[in-house]
Design a protein around this motif. Sequence first.
Motif, mmCIF file in Angstrom:
data_model
loop_
_atom_site.group_PDB
_atom_site.id
_atom_site.type_symbol
_atom_site.label_atom_id
_atom_site.label_comp_id
_atom_site.label_asym_id
_atom_site.label_seq_id
_atom_site.Cartn_x
_atom_site.Cartn_y
_atom_site.Cartn_z
ATOM 1 N N GLU A 77 0.936 -1.212 0.411
ATOM 2 C CA GLU A 77 0.109 -0.695 -0.316
ATOM 3 C C GLU A 77 1.208 1.471 -0.147
ATOM 4 N N LYS A 78 2.085 1.282 1.145
ATOM 5 C CA LYS A 78 2.610 2.080 0.819
ATOM 6 C C LYS A 78 3.583 2.923 -0.535
ATOM 7 N N ASP A 86 3.585 6.257 -2.353
ATOM 8 C CA ASP A 86 4.518 7.263 -2.715
ATOM 9 C C ASP A 86 4.497 7.423 -4.556
ATOM 10 N N ALA A 138 -4.174 8.783 -0.763
ATOM 11 C CA ALA A 138 -4.260 7.358 -0.216
ATOM 12 C C ALA A 138 -5.692 6.843 0.211
ATOM 13 N N SER A 153 -4.866 3.666 -2.861
ATOM 14 C CA SER A 153 -3.497 2.772 -2.341
ATOM 15 C C SER A 153 -4.413 1.711 -1.107
ATOM 16 N N THR A 206 -1.717 -4.824 3.315
ATOM 17 C CA THR A 206 -0.884 -4.572 4.282
ATOM 18 C C THR A 206 -1.855 -5.717 5.817
#
Length: 350
Positions: free
Chosen positions: A13-14, A18, A31, A34, A41
């Motif tokens: 997810e991160k 990004d 956000a 994602s 996660t």
Amino acid sequence: MPQPRLFLVYEPEKACLDRLVDQGYPQERAAEISSYLAQSTDLAPEFADIWREAGKRGITFTPLELDEAAATITSADPDTSLVWTLTDGIAYFRGGTAPALARLAGLRTLGADDSLFALCQDKFRSGAVLSALGLPVPQAGLARNGHWLVEPPASERGWFVKPNRLGAKIGIWPDSHCHDLDHALELSRRVSSHYRDDVVVQPYVAGRNVRASFLDMTAHADMSSLGVFLVESGADFQTMADSLALYGDTGAEAKSTGFYVEPELVPLAATQPLADAEIRRVAARLVTGLGLRDVFSMDLRVKADGTIHLIEFEVCPGLPCFDFRAYCRAQWSMSLAEAMAETAARRLVG
């Protein structure tokens, strides 16, 4: 001989967030987008459980971040390796490349082939294919930033507007069910501004929400192993806010504060056995006519008279989501970790 190995490929997810920020999306929009990868996660804390269950069955479990997948998959042993793709995507997400990489390297995959990973992520194109197969899908129009590419059919109950390629949810805002086409075009402008996507515009379908889940744990299961459940959430459809409250870090916070309660799952056969049987027929048609296999899900609407409408299918269902976990318990009497390990072992060691 090397021990058989299951590679579970996922996009974090991160990493997605990004990348979207680097592409110019505002932090809030990045956000939201994602968040559709929150299953990666949610599953990460259970990797140790999957590894342990896999070891009991004589295989090695290797979770593999997508950016590492190309080098690892292409050097793996085709005779002892199996690739399971956890997160898909062809637009905002890139997980749809994983089964293609596996095919390039000559590795076996669990799930549909890579062409279906692309098809199911484009709702307008997949709807056209499903309609050609004679399946009960709503007709659709397509709009881009306030302009019709394909005009939708007339509808007495209004229209439902949803992004064409963003995730698998059936709505973004409470007014996704609208009652005039000018409003539908306004929603298309909003989606274009927020997410840079087209919208599918379908006649609104009344009824109750149904999720059908399938995991061929035995390597020879038929549609009697399909889990068909009414999803009783108290809402007509799921919005972006509802989705955020279900999964990932936001979902964990919502549940801890009592802000969101998981929907209740009720077997459809208990109240509408004929609709349940029809859904299993549709699923069998997807298997024979489209090539679904091993693991998939379907979202449907069922009317009071038993009429069903297929809204969409997924070749990469959210494994750690509440509904798939419930399916594993109800159908296979196993935890998610046990079911995943057993499914892989049946392919790798027989």
